[in-house]
Design an enzyme around this catalytic site. Structure first.
Site, PDB file in Angstrom:
ATOM      1  N   TYR A 192       0.917  -1.187  -0.047  1.00  0.00           N
ATOM      2  CA  TYR A 192      -0.128  -0.037   0.030  1.00  0.00           C
ATOM      3  C   TYR A 192       0.895   1.265  -0.056  1.00  0.00           C
ATOM      4  O   TYR A 192       1.902   1.186   0.560  1.00  0.00           O
ATOM      5  CB  TYR A 192      -1.010   0.100   1.232  1.00  0.00           C
ATOM      6  CG  TYR A 192      -0.269   0.284   2.358  1.00  0.00           C
ATOM      7  CD1 TYR A 192      -0.277   1.593   2.970  1.00  0.00           C
ATOM      8  CD2 TYR A 192       0.578  -0.629   3.136  1.00  0.00           C
ATOM      9  CE1 TYR A 192       0.384   1.709   4.206  1.00  0.00           C
ATOM     10  CE2 TYR A 192       1.178  -0.349   4.435  1.00  0.00           C
ATOM     11  CZ  TYR A 192       1.271   1.053   4.723  1.00  0.00           C
ATOM     12  OH  TYR A 192       1.934   1.129   6.181  1.00  0.00           O
ATOM     13  N   TYR A 197       9.489  -1.728   4.183  1.00  0.00           N
ATOM     14  CA  TYR A 197       8.896  -0.350   4.497  1.00  0.00           C
ATOM     15  C   TYR A 197       9.756   0.879   3.758  1.00  0.00           C
ATOM     16  O   TYR A 197      11.005   0.815   3.846  1.00  0.00           O
ATOM     17  CB  TYR A 197       9.211   0.067   6.111  1.00  0.00           C
ATOM     18  CG  TYR A 197       8.430   1.067   6.602  1.00  0.00           C
ATOM     19  CD1 TYR A 197       6.985   1.214   6.950  1.00  0.00           C
ATOM     20  CD2 TYR A 197       9.074   2.266   6.740  1.00  0.00           C
ATOM     21  CE1 TYR A 197       6.521   2.150   7.363  1.00  0.00           C
ATOM     22  CE2 TYR A 197       8.458   3.410   7.326  1.00  0.00           C
ATOM     23  CZ  TYR A 197       7.026   3.454   7.553  1.00  0.00           C
ATOM     24  OH  TYR A 197       6.698   4.541   8.029  1.00  0.00           O
ATOM     25  N   PHE A 254       3.426   9.746   4.846  1.00  0.00           N
ATOM     26  CA  PHE A 254       3.784   8.862   3.656  1.00  0.00           C
ATOM     27  C   PHE A 254       4.625   7.764   4.099  1.00  0.00           C
ATOM     28  O   PHE A 254       5.568   7.969   4.741  1.00  0.00           O
ATOM     29  CB  PHE A 254       4.839   9.947   2.820  1.00  0.00           C
ATOM     30  CG  PHE A 254       5.291   9.238   1.568  1.00  0.00           C
ATOM     31  CD1 PHE A 254       5.044   9.580   0.364  1.00  0.00           C
ATOM     32  CD2 PHE A 254       6.390   8.323   1.801  1.00  0.00           C
ATOM     33  CE1 PHE A 254       5.652   8.913  -0.561  1.00  0.00           C
ATOM     34  CE2 PHE A 254       7.037   7.614   0.777  1.00  0.00           C
ATOM     35  CZ  PHE A 254       6.729   8.080  -0.569  1.00  0.00           C
ATOM     36  N   GLU A 255       4.054   6.640   3.368  1.00  0.00           N
ATOM     37  CA  GLU A 255       4.640   5.333   3.531  1.00  0.00           C
ATOM     38  C   GLU A 255       4.254   4.628   2.507  1.00  0.00           C
ATOM     39  O   GLU A 255       3.169   4.542   2.122  1.00  0.00           O
ATOM     40  CB  GLU A 255       4.615   4.848   4.994  1.00  0.00           C
ATOM     41  CG  GLU A 255       3.120   4.547   5.258  1.00  0.00           C
ATOM     42  CD  GLU A 255       3.127   4.250   6.896  1.00  0.00           C
ATOM     43  OE1 GLU A 255       4.084   4.002   7.365  1.00  0.00           O
ATOM     44  OE2 GLU A 255       1.921   3.796   7.141  1.00  0.00           O
ATOM     45  N   ILE A 256       5.245   3.733   1.865  1.00  0.00           N
ATOM     46  CA  ILE A 256       4.903   2.700   0.903  1.00  0.00           C
ATOM     47  C   ILE A 256       5.279   1.456   1.659  1.00  0.00           C
ATOM     48  O   ILE A 256       6.473   1.385   2.084  1.00  0.00           O
ATOM     49  CB  ILE A 256       5.596   2.822  -0.336  1.00  0.00           C
ATOM     50  CG1 ILE A 256       5.166   4.207  -1.189  1.00  0.00           C
ATOM     51  CG2 ILE A 256       5.115   1.639  -1.125  1.00  0.00           C
ATOM     52  CD1 ILE A 256       5.847   4.411  -2.196  1.00  0.00           C
TER      53      ILE A 256
END
Length: 386
Positions: free
Chosen positions: A200, A228, A285-287
């Site tokens: 995500y 992460y 913000f993180e993928i």
């Protein structure tokens, strides 16, 4: 003297000669070329003439249909964008979705999942769905995942909120903010709409993406074994998490098997885990890989934190919780800094520099970035790999 025999008219002779040649060629080709008989038969060679004139002879050959090869489907990760918003956030959501679509997703069309603790209005849904051709799902958060649990001592929680309000701590008196932090820490990846996805990209209202992305960050994460990633890192406000690190150390002492080899403890602590230096990745913000959050290590970790009540008695944020978990339960090389993704969440922003700035056609000023300001933890992250 007898009459001379009447000769065949020259035009008739030419017609018969042409027909003989065509039939002869057909016979030769049918013998010497396999499959020729399937392509052209005597029935497909006809002489069409009421008066057998040369001008009326037509050659009919079975047509060959050329089919343009279909382009290969682009390789994609099993991934989605996740956005948490209220109906009142509509204009900010529009800005964020439009920015993401313009800079990246208009070419990739990854789906969106947008969540709310209340049903979205028809106007919200209609205005957001006009922004993209990508699939969008709007979901309702289960009440047990969002609201303060019944077992929390409300008197103790109220005392904690009042103390933070007196100390002018941002969101110090807010229960809804605490609900959000708890949901993002331990529940969003359990939502029914997200069960089918692995990766995500978290997006929030009122954020901006400065640079074009000519590659797929989801595939980068997948292909390089990352779990992460982040763009901004800073120090947490210590009064919001006074007992969090003590709780973390208790968990690790009881469950050392969950610590990853070559982890990032040195990003979190300057004295070998005794004290927390307050560094964390800014999680707006993180993928990341949701299977990491779904893992036994993280689920046990969250359950331990949840039982302490610190999300409500203090103001434990999902940013330090995610950051501590990624630093301890994953290898250091599984955490990635997306230096080439320009991003702003007020009041901070990350702007790429050098070739990444030019390649991305970035709209931000390269010297206007939080990267090496006084409160940035980027230098500590970079030190892990020196």
């Amino acid at each position: 003297m007898g009459k001379m025999p009447m000769s065949i008219a020259p035009s008739r002779r030419y017609v018969f000669l042409a027909l003989a040649i065509v039939v002869g060629l057909h016979f030769i080709l049918s013998i010497t070329h396999d499959g020729y008989g399937q392509m052209a038969s005597l029935d497909s060679l006809t002489l069409n003439s009421s008066n057998h004139s040369a001008d009326s002879m037509t050659l009919h050959v079975a047509p060959h249909v050329y089919e343009k090869p279909k382009p290969a489907e682009p390789r994609r990760a099993n991934a989605t964008f996740v956005l948490l918003a209220r109906n009142s956030d509509l204009e900010g959501v529009i800005d964020s979705v439009r920015s993401m679509e313009d800079r990246f997703n208009r070419k990739y069309k990854y789906p969106w999942v947008i969540l709310n603790e209340e049903p979205f209005t028809a106007e919200f849904i209609q205005r957001i769905t006009t922004l993209t051709d990508a699939p969008i799902e709007f979901g309702l958060i289960p009440s047990e995942h969002w609201y303060q649990p019944d077992w929390i001592d409300e008197d103790l929680a109220t005392q904690g909120r009042r103390k933070m309000e007196w100390n002018n701590i941002i969101y110090g008196g807010s229960v809804s903010y605490r609900n959000m932090c708890r949901f993002n820490s331990g529940f969003f990846f359990r939502h029914e709409l997200l069960q089918k996805y692995k990766f995500y990209w978290r997006v929030e209202p009122d954020v901006k993406f400065f640079c074009d992305l000519e590659y797929d960050p989801f595939l980068f994460m997948q292909d390089n074994d990352k779990v992460y990633s982040w763009t901004i890192s800073l120090y947490e406000w210590e009064p919001t998490i006074p007992t969090l690190w003590t709780t973390v150390k208790e968990f690790i002492s009881a469950n050392p098997q969950y610590l990853a080899p070559n982890n990032s403890m040195n990003f979190l602590s300057d004295d070998g885990s005794q004290n927390y230096n307050l560094c964390h990745y800014w999680s707006n913000f993180e993928i990341a890989d949701m299977d990491f959050w779904r893992s036994e290590a993280y689920m046990k970790f969250f359950e331990y934190l949840e039982a302490k009540g610190g999300f409500y008695y203090e103001r434990w944020g999902d940013a330090p919780v995610h950051s501590i978990a990624a630093s301890l339960f994953a290898r250091a090389d599984q955490v990635h800094f997306f230096n080439d993704i320009g991003y702003r969440h007020p009041p901070f922003q990350h702007c790429p520099s050098g070739s990444s700035w030019a390649t991305g056609k970035c709209s931000c000023a390269p010297d206007d970035s939080f990267d090496y300001q006084e409160n940035s933890c980027l230098p500590r992250f970079e030190a892990l790999f020196k």
